[in-house]
Design an enzyme around this catalytic site. Structure first.
Site, PDB file in Angstrom:
ATOM      1  CG  ASP A  34      -2.210   0.777   0.951  1.00  0.00           C
ATOM      2  OD1 ASP A  34      -3.279   0.155   0.853  1.00  0.00           O
ATOM      3  OD2 ASP A  34      -2.139   2.020   0.821  1.00  0.00           O
ATOM      4  CB  ILE A  35       0.368   4.718  -1.004  1.00  0.00           C
ATOM      5  CG1 ILE A  35       1.343   5.801  -1.468  1.00  0.00           C
ATOM      6  CG2 ILE A  35      -0.779   5.286  -0.157  1.00  0.00           C
ATOM      7  CD1 ILE A  35       0.841   6.601  -2.635  1.00  0.00           C
ATOM      8  CE1 TYR A 140     -13.481   4.264  -8.831  1.00  0.00           C
ATOM      9  CE2 TYR A 140     -15.861   4.429  -9.090  1.00  0.00           C
ATOM     10  CZ  TYR A 140     -14.751   3.730  -8.662  1.00  0.00           C
ATOM     11  OH  TYR A 140     -14.898   2.511  -8.074  1.00  0.00           O
TER      12      TYR A 140
HETATM   13  N1  SER Z   1     -18.425   2.755  -4.340  1.00  0.00           N
HETATM   14  C1  SER Z   1     -17.916   3.470  -5.474  1.00  0.00           C
HETATM   15  C2  SER Z   1     -18.125   4.935  -5.315  1.00  0.00           C
HETATM   16  O1  SER Z   1     -19.099   5.309  -4.720  1.00  0.00           O
HETATM   17  C3  SER Z   1     -18.580   3.015  -6.726  1.00  0.00           C
HETATM   18  O2  SER Z   1     -17.819   2.016  -7.305  1.00  0.00           O
HETATM   19  O3  SER Z   1     -17.361   5.688  -5.818  1.00  0.00           O
END
Ligand code: SER
Length: 320
Positions: A34-35, A140
């Protein structure tokens, strides 16, 4: 025998998946990374590793004779919207480094998580299909969809074995998540167990697909253990347990803690949730590798509260 490297072993998924991998393969076979300077799993070899550092990743893989990687280090949806360049770099450079080291070191398998965030407003909101329109609206989500394509590209081009799940919102008590949109559910359960009220950043009827972490960990291990010829999905598998809204979760909590109160103040995370499906069709996972969740929604709430109340001090009223 070659070892397993978990990247992001201190995170929300990594903490519990690492424990499950140790149970399955033994502590000598698992290397945590981990970082952060220190690992959470005292019994394991630990490497401080920033996955965006390709050279260091290659050294760790060589040094520990790694044969399999679970790459779980990532920025989540809400934090990614606040720090887009950081999130893109961590999610994409990290994945590309893992795929490239896996190719060069001829690793036998890689696991990498995708997410419901890879879907978007063009996806059917109910029973989002395994294959269909995907137009993510967050950094994301874009990184997850691009990552799915990169995994398929490496698998096809180099014949690599790369496996992936589109996790729903994951609920757990061992490690707090960092900056997700589905985290409101975890925060509400933490607040209830601690005897506090809660202000939700998602609106009362904002329904999202969710899963309890023990099921997500088991799904990961079952997918990774399945014979390759059974896995017919071209990329990441849809995965589901149940869907609920803040109102439905709060109703269940209030049946246990009648004095628990929730206010609603939706913020920028509401728009993120509004672009995600309400439910997921995971029939291909059920068919190909016999996926089936074990926990019901109320099982999850009871188990979460049991563990959280044990861990945190509660008010007299709630303890009674
Ligand atoms: N649990 C994540 C989020 O809320 C979704 O993959 O960003």
């Amino acid at each position: 025998m070659k070892k397993i490297l978990v990247i992001g072993a201190n995170g929300q998924i990594g903490t519990e998946l690492t424990t499950a991998l140790v149970k399955l393969h033994g502590a000598k076979q698992v290397v945590a990374s981990d970082i952060q300077a220190l690992g959470r799993h005292q019994e394991l070899a630990y490497e401080k590793l920033d996955v965006t550092d390709a050279k260091r990743l290659a050294e760790v893989v060589q040094q520990h004779d790694i044969g399999e990687i679970y790459h779980l280090a990532a920025a989540l949806s809400a934090k990614g919207e606040e720090h887009p360049e950081w999130a893109w770099n961590l999610n994409m450079t990290g994945l590309l480094n893992v795929l490239e080291v896996a190719r060069q070191a001829k690793l036998s398998k890689v696991f990498w998580p995708s997410s419901i965030a890879a879907f978007g407003p063009s996806t059917p909101r109910d029973n989002a299909p395994q294959v269909g329109a995907m137009d993510p609206k967050t950094v994301y989500g874009i990184s997850k969809l691009a990552g799915e394509h990169w995994c398929s590209w490496y698998a096809e081009k180099y014949g690599m074995d790369i496996r992936s799940l589109r996790y729903p919102g994951l609920i757990s008590y061992s490690a707090e998540p960092g900056g997700g949109t589905t985290d409101y559910a975890i925060q509400a359960l933490f607040a209830a167990a601690a005897g506090h009220d809660y202000t939700s950043f998602l609106d009362v009827d904002s329904t999202l697909p969710m899963m309890y972490m023990p099921d997500a960990v088991r799904a990961t291990i079952e997918l990774m253990s399945a014979p390759k010829e059974q896995l017919k999905a071209a990329g990441s598998y849809n995965l589901a347990a149940w869907s609920f809204s803040p109102r439905e979760l709060v109703d269940i909590i209030q049946q246990r803690y009648p004095s628990f109160k929730v206010a609603y103040q939706p913020d920028f995370r509401q728009a993120i949730a509004d672009a995600w499906p309400r439910s997921i069709d995971d029939s291909q996972a059920r068919q190909d590798w016999s996926w089936s969740p074990a926990y019901s929604l109320t099982d999850m709430v009871d188990d979460m509260l049991l563990h959280l109340v044990k861990r945190k001090p509660v008010t007299q009223e709630r303890a009674a």
